[in-house]
Design an enzyme around this catalytic site. Structure first.
Site, PDB file in Angstrom:
ATOM      1  N   GLU A 134       7.799   2.564  -5.894  1.00 29.64           N
ATOM      2  CA  GLU A 134       7.913   2.158  -4.486  1.00 29.64           C
ATOM      3  C   GLU A 134       8.000   3.379  -3.587  1.00 29.64           C
ATOM      4  O   GLU A 134       8.453   4.443  -4.008  1.00 29.64           O
ATOM      5  CB  GLU A 134       9.185   1.309  -4.284  1.00 29.64           C
ATOM      6  CG  GLU A 134       8.928  -0.175  -4.146  1.00 29.64           C
ATOM      7  CD  GLU A 134       8.195  -0.601  -2.876  1.00 29.64           C
ATOM      8  OE1 GLU A 134       7.520   0.227  -2.227  1.00 29.64           O
ATOM      9  OE2 GLU A 134       8.285  -1.782  -2.536  1.00 29.64           O
ATOM     10  N   ARG A 172      -0.148   6.518   7.759  1.00 29.81           N
ATOM     11  CA  ARG A 172       0.041   6.691   6.311  1.00 29.81           C
ATOM     12  C   ARG A 172      -0.464   8.054   5.861  1.00 29.81           C
ATOM     13  O   ARG A 172      -0.058   8.561   4.826  1.00 29.81           O
ATOM     14  CB  ARG A 172      -0.744   5.625   5.527  1.00 29.81           C
ATOM     15  CG  ARG A 172      -0.242   4.205   5.713  1.00 29.81           C
ATOM     16  CD  ARG A 172      -0.922   3.299   4.680  1.00 29.81           C
ATOM     17  NE  ARG A 172      -0.804   1.885   5.006  1.00 29.81           N
ATOM     18  CZ  ARG A 172       0.219   1.114   4.675  1.00 29.81           C
ATOM     19  NH1 ARG A 172       1.236   1.618   4.015  1.00 29.81           N
ATOM     20  NH2 ARG A 172       0.238  -0.165   4.996  1.00 29.81           N
ATOM     21  N   ASP A 176       3.722   3.360   6.736  1.00 27.78           N
ATOM     22  CA  ASP A 176       2.990   3.073   7.962  1.00 27.78           C
ATOM     23  C   ASP A 176       3.847   2.487   9.070  1.00 27.78           C
ATOM     24  O   ASP A 176       4.927   1.946   8.825  1.00 27.78           O
ATOM     25  CB  ASP A 176       1.893   2.055   7.668  1.00 27.78           C
ATOM     26  CG  ASP A 176       2.474   0.656   7.409  1.00 27.78           C
ATOM     27  OD1 ASP A 176       3.361   0.546   6.535  1.00 27.78           O
ATOM     28  OD2 ASP A 176       2.074  -0.298   8.085  1.00 27.78           O
ATOM     29  N   LYS A 186       0.817  -1.199   0.000  1.00 30.90           N
ATOM     30  CA  LYS A 186       0.000   0.000   0.000  1.00 30.90           C
ATOM     31  C   LYS A 186       0.861   1.264   0.000  1.00 30.90           C
ATOM     32  O   LYS A 186       0.409   2.338  -0.374  1.00 30.90           O
ATOM     33  CB  LYS A 186      -0.882   0.045   1.258  1.00 30.90           C
ATOM     34  CG  LYS A 186      -1.832  -1.097   1.427  1.00 30.90           C
ATOM     35  CD  LYS A 186      -2.577  -0.946   2.772  1.00 30.90           C
ATOM     36  CE  LYS A 186      -3.389  -2.157   3.087  1.00 30.90           C
ATOM     37  NZ  LYS A 186      -3.936  -2.105   4.443  1.00 30.90           N
ATOM     38  N   GLY A 187       2.079   1.149   0.456  1.00 29.31           N
ATOM     39  CA  GLY A 187       2.909   2.309   0.787  1.00 29.31           C
ATOM     40  C   GLY A 187       3.079   3.368  -0.291  1.00 29.31           C
ATOM     41  O   GLY A 187       3.245   4.540   0.020  1.00 29.31           O
ATOM     42  N   ASP A 202      14.428  -0.961   1.278  1.00 31.92           N
ATOM     43  CA  ASP A 202      15.153  -1.234   2.508  1.00 31.92           C
ATOM     44  C   ASP A 202      16.112  -2.389   2.220  1.00 31.92           C
ATOM     45  O   ASP A 202      17.161  -2.197   1.618  1.00 31.92           O
ATOM     46  CB  ASP A 202      14.075  -1.561   3.555  1.00 31.92           C
ATOM     47  CG  ASP A 202      14.579  -1.732   4.956  1.00 31.92           C
ATOM     48  OD1 ASP A 202      15.347  -0.887   5.417  1.00 31.92           O
ATOM     49  OD2 ASP A 202      14.204  -2.725   5.607  1.00 31.92           O
ATOM     50  N   PHE A 238      13.490   4.292  11.256  1.00 26.97           N
ATOM     51  CA  PHE A 238      12.153   3.856  10.862  1.00 26.97           C
ATOM     52  C   PHE A 238      11.269   5.079  10.688  1.00 26.97           C
ATOM     53  O   PHE A 238      11.061   5.850  11.618  1.00 26.97           O
ATOM     54  CB  PHE A 238      11.546   2.884  11.867  1.00 26.97           C
ATOM     55  CG  PHE A 238      10.350   2.190  11.299  1.00 26.97           C
ATOM     56  CD1 PHE A 238      10.491   1.116  10.436  1.00 26.97           C
ATOM     57  CD2 PHE A 238       9.062   2.653  11.581  1.00 26.97           C
ATOM     58  CE1 PHE A 238       9.382   0.503   9.856  1.00 26.97           C
ATOM     59  CE2 PHE A 238       7.945   2.052  11.010  1.00 26.97           C
ATOM     60  CZ  PHE A 238       8.109   0.970  10.156  1.00 26.97           C
ATOM     61  N   LYS A 266      16.920   3.451   1.557  1.00 24.94           N
ATOM     62  CA  LYS A 266      17.748   3.195   2.748  1.00 24.94           C
ATOM     63  C   LYS A 266      18.867   2.267   2.300  1.00 24.94           C
ATOM     64  O   LYS A 266      18.861   1.078   2.625  1.00 24.94           O
ATOM     65  CB  LYS A 266      16.911   2.429   3.773  1.00 24.94           C
ATOM     66  CG  LYS A 266      16.236   3.247   4.828  1.00 24.94           C
ATOM     67  CD  LYS A 266      15.706   2.295   5.900  1.00 24.94           C
ATOM     68  CE  LYS A 266      14.526   2.871   6.619  1.00 24.94           C
ATOM     69  NZ  LYS A 266      13.880   1.909   7.536  1.00 24.94           N
TER      70      LYS A 266
HETATM   71  P1  IMP Z   1      12.335  -4.405   1.534  1.00 21.94           P
HETATM   72  O1  IMP Z   1      11.810  -5.633   0.868  1.00 21.94           O
HETATM   73  O2  IMP Z   1      13.091  -4.742   2.800  1.00 21.94           O
HETATM   74  O3  IMP Z   1      13.139  -3.498   0.635  1.00 21.94           O
HETATM   75  O4  IMP Z   1      11.086  -3.643   2.092  1.00 21.94           O
HETATM   76  C1  IMP Z   1      10.446  -2.642   1.466  1.00 21.94           C
HETATM   77  C2  IMP Z   1       9.128  -2.373   2.183  1.00 21.94           C
HETATM   78  O5  IMP Z   1       9.314  -2.356   3.589  1.00 21.94           O
HETATM   79  C3  IMP Z   1       8.596  -1.011   1.830  1.00 21.94           C
HETATM   80  O6  IMP Z   1       7.762  -1.057   0.714  1.00 21.94           O
HETATM   81  C4  IMP Z   1       7.861  -0.620   3.099  1.00 21.94           C
HETATM   82  O7  IMP Z   1       6.541  -1.094   3.055  1.00 21.94           O
HETATM   83  C5  IMP Z   1       8.571  -1.334   4.210  1.00 21.94           C
HETATM   84  N1  IMP Z   1       9.498  -0.442   4.951  1.00 21.94           N
HETATM   85  C6  IMP Z   1      10.854  -0.459   4.923  1.00 21.94           C
HETATM   86  N2  IMP Z   1      11.371   0.504   5.705  1.00 21.94           N
HETATM   87  C7  IMP Z   1      10.329   1.171   6.237  1.00 21.94           C
HETATM   88  C8  IMP Z   1      10.218   2.306   7.152  1.00 21.94           C
HETATM   89  O8  IMP Z   1      11.189   2.924   7.611  1.00 21.94           O
HETATM   90  N3  IMP Z   1       8.955   2.681   7.450  1.00 21.94           N
HETATM   91  C9  IMP Z   1       7.841   2.069   6.956  1.00 21.94           C
HETATM   92  N4  IMP Z   1       7.900   1.010   6.133  1.00 21.94           N
HETATM   93  C10 IMP Z   1       9.128   0.567   5.771  1.00 21.94           C
HETATM   94 MG    MG Z   2       5.501  -1.087   1.191  1.00 17.78          MG
END
Ligand code: IMP
Ligand code: MG
Length: 182
Positions: free
Chosen positions: A99, A165, A159, A42-43, A103, A152, A131
């Protein structure tokens, strides 16, 4: 639940300025093409809405996917599930994945490979926030709004346990809030 926001990382104005910059670049790069912009739910929905309004391309189509790698935790465990697939067939299409934040990179790596395997002509990635110091898997990110430290963050679509959000800015959550909810 009243959350404590420790600091504002990016104001509404700073975000809008960056969004315009990205949209201008995308207008340039997708000129003469008929791309599908795929928001990862959803982000990304707030960022995506602001972004597409500023991309000048009458052929642009939008679609959505939903992936989850997080559950209720604040760290990815590397397991990515596609919970909702896009509606258009990606075969032969120029796809831009939108996106909110990258992360570990697990989510994007999985989606990128998935779309290429389905025969997409090109798959590029735009993320508002990166990040990069937390990256576990290597992925090429084509467009980045802001590089951010390992904190974070919440707001502007992002969220904490499905809350916050709706904030118009991006803020850092007080660590004492993390772990309070499961
Ligand atoms: P990844 O697969 O670890 O790259 O995760 C990406 C997803 O993790 C993003 O689409 C977010 O939904 C969530 N996410 C990563 N870091 C944060 C943060 O600092 N705050 C909120 N959601 C996060
Ligand atoms: Mg997300």
């Amino acid at each position: 639940m009243a959350y404590r926001i420790k600091e504002i990382m990016f104001t509404e104005e700073q975000i809008q300025e960056k969004v315009l910059e990205l949209a201008k670049q995308l207008t340039e790069d997708y000129k003469g093409k008929s791309p599908i912009f795929v928001g990862i739910l959803k982000g990304s929905f707030v960022f995506m809405a602001d972004l597409i309004k500023n991309v000048d391309n009458h052929e642009l189509r939008v679609d959505f996917m939903r992936a989850s790698s997080y559950g209720n935790k604040t760290k990815s465990d590397g397991q990515v599930n596609i919970k909702l697939d896009m509606e258009f067939d990606p075969k032969g299409e120029d796809i831009l994945i939108i996106e909110d934040i990258i992360d570990s990179g697990y989510t994007l790596k999985c989606l990128h490979e998935y779309l290429l395997n389905k025969g997409a002509k090109s798959v590029k990635i735009v993320t508002l926030l990166n990040k990069s110091e937390r990256r576990v898997v290597d992925i090429k990110v084509d467009y980045v709004g802001f590089e951010i430290p390992d904190k974070f963050i919440i707001g502007y679509g992002l969220d904490f346990n499905e809350h916050l959000r709706n904030l118009p800015y991006i803020g850092v959550l007080d660590e004492t809030c993390l772990g309070e909810e499961e």
